[in-house]
Design an enzyme around this catalytic site. Structure first.
Site, PDB file in Angstrom:
ATOM      1  N   SER A   1      -1.504  -5.393  23.486  1.00 46.16           N
ATOM      2  CA  SER A   1      -1.176  -4.356  22.514  1.00 46.16           C
ATOM      3  C   SER A   1       0.184  -4.623  21.900  1.00 46.16           C
ATOM      4  O   SER A   1       1.066  -5.213  22.540  1.00 46.16           O
ATOM      5  CB  SER A   1      -1.159  -2.979  23.181  1.00 46.16           C
ATOM      6  OG  SER A   1      -0.636  -1.983  22.319  1.00 46.16           O
TER       7      SER A   1
ATOM      8  N   TYR B   1       1.129   3.303  29.344  1.00 43.43           N
ATOM      9  CA  TYR B   1       0.308   2.368  28.563  1.00 43.43           C
ATOM     10  C   TYR B   1       1.126   1.142  28.164  1.00 43.43           C
ATOM     11  O   TYR B   1       0.690   0.001  28.367  1.00 43.43           O
ATOM     12  CB  TYR B   1      -0.221   3.077  27.316  1.00 43.43           C
ATOM     13  CG  TYR B   1      -1.075   2.190  26.436  1.00 43.43           C
ATOM     14  CD1 TYR B   1      -2.402   1.948  26.758  1.00 43.43           C
ATOM     15  CD2 TYR B   1      -0.546   1.607  25.282  1.00 43.43           C
ATOM     16  CE1 TYR B   1      -3.197   1.133  25.959  1.00 43.43           C
ATOM     17  CE2 TYR B   1      -1.328   0.797  24.481  1.00 43.43           C
ATOM     18  CZ  TYR B   1      -2.651   0.566  24.816  1.00 43.43           C
ATOM     19  OH  TYR B   1      -3.429  -0.252  24.026  1.00 43.43           O
TER      20      TYR B   1
END
Length: 250
Positions: free
Chosen positions: A142, A156
């Protein structure tokens, strides 16, 4: 560019995994698809086989947090297809909560799924590639891996930073083998995960995002931001952004 005929994708029942499955099916690749939601997975497989009758699509139910099952499923897929030429580690979770707000359960699940379970998938894939003496590992990380982020993204971002480091180390380990290792850092691409996040700036549509992801994976770079615009220039900005502005990416 090496032709990777047999491609395994985890988390393929929806979102980025489903989008990449559609893109690679259109390119005539055989697919090994796994996810927890087998009803959606089987519907996708039937659709792809009907649209592209020349390809093979096999499926398995898989919760990537069942680590022993990850190794079993990957071996079963290799047996069915004869080889695994590319494994795309895509399954992930984005349900973190602000630290200290009583939701360690959500943060733990995010960390376990995005880091430990991803590491299990990498281990299973590379074990097979070592035996084959070739293969391509692509890990969907990501943009959030660049640095720590506040609010719901803390766990995250940490999980993605961790798996990015794991991928980098794996690449160094495999540098003199026939195994290629790619880390993909998507920006904001429309998916179920992004929909749960509410209003998201700079959001790329699902189909356009899937095309960009498949193109990046096919090129087999060491690392790529997807889509390249605006995420490549933003990656430089992100590294020096004052802490007070980081909430813009949360």
């Amino acid at each position: 560019m090496v032709l990777r005929k047999n491609i395994l994708i985890t988390g393929a029942s929806s979102g980025l995994g489903e989008g990449m499955a559609r893109q690679f099916a259109a390119r005539g690749r055989n697919l090994a698809l796994c996810a927890r939601r087998t009803d959606r997975l089987d519907e996708l497989a039937a659709e792809l086989k009907a649209a592209f009758p020349g390809i093979t699509v096999v499926t398995r139910p898989l919760d990537v947090n069942d680590h022993d099952r990850v190794f079993t499923v990957f071996e079963e897929f290799r047996g069915e297809l004869g080889s695994l030429d590319r494994v795309i580690v895509n399954a992930g979770l984005g349900k973190g909560q602000p630290v200290g707000k009583g939701r360690f359960d959500a943060n733990r699940q995010t960390l376990e799924t995005n880091f430990v379970a991803a590491a299990a998938q990498i281990e299973a894939a590379v074990g097979i590639f070592r035996e084959q003496r070739e293969g391509h590992l692509a890990v969907i990380s990501s943009f959030s891996a660049i640095r720590g982020l506040p609010k719901n993204l803390t766990a995250y971002a940490a999980s993605k930073a961790g798996i990015s480091a794991f991928v980098a180390g794996t690449r160094v380990e495999l540098r003199r083998t026939g195994i290629s290792v790619t880390e993909i850092r998507p920006g904001y691409i429309a998916s179920e995960m992004s929909a749960r996040s509410g209003s998201t700036p700079l959001l790329t549509g699902a189909e356009a995002g899937a095309r960009a992801l498949a193109k990046a994976v096919e090129a087999e770079p060491k690392m790529a931001y997807v889509p390249s615009w605006p995420w490549v220039p933003l990656s430089a900005v992100m590294r020096v952004l004052p802490a007070g502005l980081l909430a813009k990416f949360s």
